[in-house]
Design an enzyme around this catalytic site. Sequence first.
Site, PDB file in Angstrom:
ATOM      1  N   HIS A   1      15.741   2.952 -16.251  1.00 20.72           N
ATOM      2  CA  HIS A   1      14.814   2.455 -17.274  1.00 20.72           C
ATOM      3  C   HIS A   1      15.550   1.954 -18.525  1.00 20.72           C
ATOM      4  O   HIS A   1      14.916   1.482 -19.467  1.00 20.72           O
ATOM      5  CB  HIS A   1      13.833   3.558 -17.681  1.00 20.72           C
ATOM      6  CG  HIS A   1      12.906   3.976 -16.580  1.00 20.72           C
ATOM      7  ND1 HIS A   1      11.792   3.252 -16.220  1.00 20.72           N
ATOM      8  CD2 HIS A   1      12.943   5.037 -15.748  1.00 20.72           C
ATOM      9  CE1 HIS A   1      11.176   3.860 -15.223  1.00 20.72           C
ATOM     10  NE2 HIS A   1      11.848   4.944 -14.907  1.00 20.72           N
TER      11      HIS A   1
ATOM     12  N   HIS B   1      15.567   8.224 -16.637  1.00 18.65           N
ATOM     13  CA  HIS B   1      16.550   7.710 -15.691  1.00 18.65           C
ATOM     14  C   HIS B   1      17.240   6.481 -16.262  1.00 18.65           C
ATOM     15  O   HIS B   1      16.634   5.683 -16.976  1.00 18.65           O
ATOM     16  CB  HIS B   1      15.841   7.347 -14.385  1.00 18.65           C
ATOM     17  CG  HIS B   1      16.748   7.157 -13.215  1.00 18.65           C
ATOM     18  ND1 HIS B   1      17.390   5.968 -12.968  1.00 18.65           N
ATOM     19  CD2 HIS B   1      17.137   8.011 -12.236  1.00 18.65           C
ATOM     20  CE1 HIS B   1      18.119   6.094 -11.867  1.00 18.65           C
ATOM     21  NE2 HIS B   1      17.979   7.318 -11.408  1.00 18.65           N
TER      22      HIS B   1
ATOM     23  N   LYS C   1       9.985  13.751 -15.151  1.00 18.28           N
ATOM     24  CA  LYS C   1      11.328  13.385 -14.721  1.00 18.28           C
ATOM     25  C   LYS C   1      12.170  13.102 -15.952  1.00 18.28           C
ATOM     26  O   LYS C   1      11.660  12.565 -16.943  1.00 18.28           O
ATOM     27  CB  LYS C   1      11.299  12.130 -13.851  1.00 18.28           C
ATOM     28  CG  LYS C   1      10.580  12.293 -12.532  1.00 18.28           C
ATOM     29  CD  LYS C   1      10.623  10.993 -11.748  1.00 18.28           C
ATOM     30  CE  LYS C   1       9.837  11.091 -10.460  1.00 18.28           C
ATOM     31  NZ  LYS C   1       9.861   9.808  -9.712  1.00 18.28           N
TER      32      LYS C   1
END
Length: 523
Positions: free
Chosen positions: A94, A91, A88
């Site tokens: 985080h 994001h 992923k």
Amino acid sequence: MNTVIKVKRAPLCFELNMRYTLNFRCKQIVRYSQKLDTGQIQPDISNSSKNTEKFVHSVLCNILKRKPNTNLTPKKIVIDFSSPNIAKPFHAGHLRSTIIGNFIANIHKYYKDYVFKINYLGDWGTQFGLLQYGLKAQNVNMNELQKPIKQLYDIYVNMNKLAETDENVQNEARKYFSDIEQGKISLENWKKIRNVTVHELENVYQRLGITFDAFHWESDYNGIAIRDLMDYLQKHNIISNDETGKKIATINNKKITFLKSDNSTLYLTRDVAALLDRHKKYDFDKMLYIVDNSQADHFSSVFEIVKQFNKKCTEGCEHIKFGRIKGMSTRKGNAVFLNDILDEAKQKMYEKQMQSKNTRQSAMNEETCDILGTTAVVINDLKQRRQRDYEFNWDRALQSEGDSGIKLQYLHCRLRSLEKNCGVSIPEFCSPALLTEDIIVDVVNELSKFENVLQRSFEAYEACILVSYLFRLAKCINKMFKEMKVKNVDQSTAEQRLLVFHAARIVVKTSLEILGVRPLDEM
């Protein structure tokens, strides 16, 4: 008619600073009064100027020596922070863990503790089974992916949506993960996914100026790896089987699942195993987990389970909680991937710098704009109270006039430019008799608070205390710029004034570095 006036509560950082200052002043007054009462001292107003000179000399010399009040016994500190998931993009969710964790690591290093920074990556669990199922179902060859992270993420999102309406997909994903965990399926794809994820993440961390001592993986504590731990826990009645075949732990009279009925591990299982492993490897004094508020119950469970059979391991464990960022998106839409956010910040800084009359064209390059954009995002985050949610606003984050990271970078650049272009050198000795103006004493007074502010920021793990201090210091320094000339005055006076500006730059530079910001020399 009575008028009711509503008084808005002051921000916590201001509250903490005021509370400390008032307590400190009260204690000073009490001690002074006691000494007057006992005849230990006599008031001597005539010596006030000499006392001021001693004060100025002491503060400047301590800063120039660059010797912090360090711990007499350095501690071993392990910090688990950032911790995104593989396959992923990084994001924005985080981001706070990454920024706050880096600040905590830096301030521990400032106090000469031994710091070990761990990035514990999520590469295990049913969601990984879902991704693997998607790769198989769509007949995807990992070696042929052009933009692997984006394409893997799209596959995961599509499979996740499909699983919401097709129970068979979810069941297949669970079975796939169970087989992986029990060693029944090849992990070649999984290794490739980990490698491309780490490569992508390192680019983001490089932009943020953050390094880690180790990447650890949830998969390090898979079902096969923790068999001995499971046997031990069951033998000592810390976990037991329920009627469905799950392994259950009891915490505060509440039963929670520790292992699934198909013997697949959970976050809880793996985090208990990871904590025990870290204690064995590092023999830490503190084990800090920088994770958002929503995980409070999870870490409470981890610590309580381990405490039942290894109390020493949990004595230094602490969950450092933080609130969430709301409204962080780019102008192109609702994407919240960190690379997009940093690209947006860089572009916005380029546009603002091109419009500013103070911009040095020689300093206008991609790296400078990237550092400015990152500074804006980092300082905007760290000036917030750690455990509060906050609303992200681009205009506030990138402003150059108000309390922002850009203002602090500009101040450092201005101080650096003064040192290089004022025509005098920084003197080797401090002559406080030449530094008697009120504004200079005010600046030195603010500088004298630096170590104390750092200590309070350190003890509370609240970066906002340090950031608030920097904004106050910046106002004092800017006022001194207006009132005190370094050029066109006699050399001795110029050198001593430069010494004060230089001490201020050291404090600003040191603070920015602790906060995780790279100070610029020109912009």
